[in-house]
Design a protein around this motif. Structure first.
Motif, mmCIF file in Angstrom:
data_model
loop_
_atom_site.group_PDB
_atom_site.id
_atom_site.type_symbol
_atom_site.label_atom_id
_atom_site.label_comp_id
_atom_site.label_asym_id
_atom_site.label_seq_id
_atom_site.Cartn_x
_atom_site.Cartn_y
_atom_site.Cartn_z
ATOM 1 N N GLN A 244 -22.336 83.079 60.316
ATOM 2 C CA GLN A 244 -23.158 84.164 59.835
ATOM 3 C C GLN A 244 -24.412 84.162 59.284
ATOM 4 O OE1 GLN A 244 -20.388 86.249 57.300
ATOM 5 N NE2 GLN A 244 -18.841 86.104 58.671
ATOM 6 N N ILE A 245 -25.267 84.895 59.378
ATOM 7 C CA ILE A 245 -26.702 85.019 58.644
ATOM 8 C C ILE A 245 -26.505 85.205 57.256
ATOM 9 C CG2 ILE A 245 -28.759 86.004 58.418
ATOM 10 C CD1 ILE A 245 -28.336 86.830 61.569
ATOM 11 N N SER A 246 -27.128 83.989 56.602
ATOM 12 C CA SER A 246 -27.012 84.049 55.226
ATOM 13 C C SER A 246 -28.263 84.575 54.575
ATOM 14 C CB SER A 246 -26.551 82.684 54.518
ATOM 15 O OG SER A 246 -27.509 81.931 54.797
ATOM 16 N N HIS A 247 -29.227 84.160 55.254
ATOM 17 C CA HIS A 247 -30.715 84.482 54.388
ATOM 18 C C HIS A 247 -31.940 84.462 55.967
ATOM 19 C CE1 HIS A 247 -30.886 80.218 54.096
ATOM 20 N NE2 HIS A 247 -32.240 80.335 53.782
ATOM 21 N N LEU A 248 -32.989 84.949 55.493
ATOM 22 C CA LEU A 248 -34.043 84.947 56.513
ATOM 23 C C LEU A 248 -35.185 84.076 56.019
ATOM 24 C CD1 LEU A 248 -33.868 88.369 58.095
ATOM 25 C CD2 LEU A 248 -33.186 86.548 58.977
ATOM 26 N N ARG A 249 -35.816 83.434 56.705
ATOM 27 C CA ARG A 249 -37.081 82.663 56.194
ATOM 28 C C ARG A 249 -38.333 83.400 56.799
ATOM 29 N NH1 ARG A 249 -38.529 76.741 57.879
ATOM 30 N NH2 ARG A 249 -38.899 77.835 59.859
ATOM 31 N N THR A 250 -39.150 83.796 56.050
ATOM 32 C CA THR A 250 -40.198 84.618 56.340
ATOM 33 C C THR A 250 -41.486 83.551 55.896
ATOM 34 O OG1 THR A 250 -40.421 85.759 54.532
ATOM 35 C CG2 THR A 250 -39.206 86.943 56.538
ATOM 36 N N ILE A 251 -42.604 84.092 57.104
ATOM 37 C CA ILE A 251 -43.860 83.299 56.915
ATOM 38 C C ILE A 251 -44.882 84.389 56.705
ATOM 39 C CG2 ILE A 251 -45.515 81.502 57.693
ATOM 40 C CD1 ILE A 251 -43.416 80.299 59.464
ATOM 41 N N TRP A 252 -45.579 84.484 55.398
ATOM 42 C CA TRP A 252 -46.266 85.308 55.250
ATOM 43 C C TRP A 252 -47.867 84.869 55.107
ATOM 44 C CZ3 TRP A 252 -44.622 90.303 54.093
ATOM 45 C CH2 TRP A 252 -43.195 90.412 53.726
ATOM 46 N N SER A 253 -48.719 85.797 55.878
ATOM 47 C CA SER A 253 -50.150 85.424 55.817
ATOM 48 C C SER A 253 -50.976 86.471 55.554
ATOM 49 C CB SER A 253 -50.739 85.055 57.121
ATOM 50 O OG SER A 253 -50.510 86.027 58.005
ATOM 51 N N GLN B 284 -29.440 81.520 67.799
ATOM 52 C CA GLN B 284 -28.919 82.412 66.831
ATOM 53 C C GLN B 284 -27.880 82.941 67.533
ATOM 54 O OE1 GLN B 284 -31.135 85.643 65.267
ATOM 55 N NE2 GLN B 284 -29.393 86.817 64.751
ATOM 56 N N ALA B 285 -27.919 83.666 68.688
ATOM 57 C CA ALA B 285 -26.665 84.185 69.251
ATOM 58 C C ALA B 285 -25.489 83.099 69.272
ATOM 59 C CB ALA B 285 -26.968 84.751 70.733
ATOM 60 N N ASN B 286 -25.980 81.911 69.990
ATOM 61 C CA ASN B 286 -24.720 80.941 70.099
ATOM 62 C C ASN B 286 -23.980 80.622 68.784
ATOM 63 O OD1 ASN B 286 -25.461 80.510 72.809
ATOM 64 N ND2 ASN B 286 -26.894 78.974 72.342
ATOM 65 N N MET B 287 -25.011 80.531 67.839
ATOM 66 C CA MET B 287 -24.201 80.087 66.530
ATOM 67 C C MET B 287 -23.233 81.360 65.909
ATOM 68 S SD MET B 287 -26.718 77.896 64.027
ATOM 69 C CE MET B 287 -27.974 77.012 64.718
ATOM 70 N N GLN B 288 -23.842 82.417 66.171
ATOM 71 C CA GLN B 288 -23.047 83.555 65.779
ATOM 72 C C GLN B 288 -21.732 83.869 66.755
ATOM 73 O OE1 GLN B 288 -26.529 86.358 65.371
ATOM 74 N NE2 GLN B 288 -25.221 87.326 63.874
ATOM 75 N N ARG B 289 -21.843 83.249 68.042
ATOM 76 C CA ARG B 289 -20.664 83.503 68.774
ATOM 77 C C ARG B 289 -19.623 82.483 68.238
ATOM 78 N NH1 ARG B 289 -23.936 84.976 72.835
ATOM 79 N NH2 ARG B 289 -24.357 82.639 73.350
ATOM 80 N N ALA B 290 -20.180 81.287 67.867
ATOM 81 C CA ALA B 290 -19.162 80.162 67.204
ATOM 82 C C ALA B 290 -18.627 80.572 65.869
ATOM 83 C CB ALA B 290 -20.084 79.029 67.046
ATOM 84 N N TYR C 198 -24.905 70.293 58.215
ATOM 85 C CA TYR C 198 -25.941 70.832 58.893
ATOM 86 C C TYR C 198 -26.032 70.624 60.338
ATOM 87 C CZ TYR C 198 -30.980 72.042 59.385
ATOM 88 O OH TYR C 198 -32.032 72.448 59.980
ATOM 89 N N LEU C 199 -26.210 71.671 61.170
ATOM 90 C CA LEU C 199 -26.410 71.623 62.564
ATOM 91 C C LEU C 199 -27.921 71.623 62.553
ATOM 92 C CD1 LEU C 199 -23.715 74.430 63.783
ATOM 93 C CD2 LEU C 199 -23.437 71.955 63.280
ATOM 94 N N ALA C 200 -28.347 70.450 63.194
ATOM 95 C CA ALA C 200 -29.860 70.501 63.444
ATOM 96 C C ALA C 200 -30.194 69.756 64.837
ATOM 97 C CB ALA C 200 -30.409 69.263 62.528
ATOM 98 N N ALA C 201 -31.450 70.218 65.219
ATOM 99 C CA ALA C 201 -32.254 69.723 66.351
ATOM 100 C C ALA C 201 -31.670 69.837 67.586
ATOM 101 C CB ALA C 201 -32.537 68.190 66.146
ATOM 102 N N GLN D 128 -30.233 76.515 61.194
ATOM 103 C CA GLN D 128 -31.209 77.516 61.223
ATOM 104 C C GLN D 128 -31.592 77.569 62.828
ATOM 105 O OE1 GLN D 128 -34.629 76.162 59.322
ATOM 106 N NE2 GLN D 128 -34.884 74.249 60.356
ATOM 107 N N ALA D 129 -32.052 78.937 63.126
ATOM 108 C CA ALA D 129 -32.585 79.236 64.300
ATOM 109 C C ALA D 129 -33.623 80.316 64.249
ATOM 110 C CB ALA D 129 -31.320 79.635 65.215
ATOM 111 N N GLU D 130 -34.259 80.435 65.715
ATOM 112 C CA GLU D 130 -35.267 81.367 65.433
ATOM 113 C C GLU D 130 -34.503 82.761 65.606
ATOM 114 O OE1 GLU D 130 -38.714 82.934 68.590
ATOM 115 O OE2 GLU D 130 -37.991 80.893 68.656
#
Length: 125
Positions: free
Chosen positions: A108-117, A99-105, A53-56, A91-93
């Protein structure tokens, strides 16, 4: 290096408190990115079995756009491979530089986390 997260100054002490346990967590490794010998960014790699896990990750504002995070991602991916990881996650915003840095490395995006209100609760129409 916590100023690299872009948080208001009042939140930095709480962030430091929250990070206090990191030194004692097994399988966590801290990476420091340096420019001319000075710390410019930091990131964490967490390994659990064959999952990494790439974190923080954060870069000091003055060191942005100089490749610090690209180097930290590469170093963590190399360490993950050496430690036997076959799956790497993070994870990335959405739409952000991380996100761009991780994709260049190669990630790939596996899923999106959304916050609903509820619009009524948020004061929006």
């Amino acid at each position: 290096l916590n100023t690299g997260f872009g948080l208001p100054p009042a939140a930095l002490q709480q962030l430091r408190t929250n990070q206090g346990f990191w030194l004692d967590v097994p399988n966590w490794r801290l990476f420091i990115g340096r420019i001319d010998g000075r710390a410019a960014g930091a990131a964490v790699l967490s390994i659990h079995g064959d999952i990494a896990y790439l974190a923080a990750a954060a870069t000091l504002p003055a060191a942005r756009n100089l490749g610090v995070q690209t180097a930290l991602i590469a170093a963590r991916l190399a360490a993950a491979r050496e430690l036997g990881a076959t799956i790497v996650t993070g994870q990335a915003e959405w739409g952000g530089t991380s996100q761009a840095n991780m994709q260049r490395a190669g990630l790939q995006i596996s899923h999106l986390r959304t916050i609903w209100s509820n619009a009524e609760d948020s004061g929006s129409a």
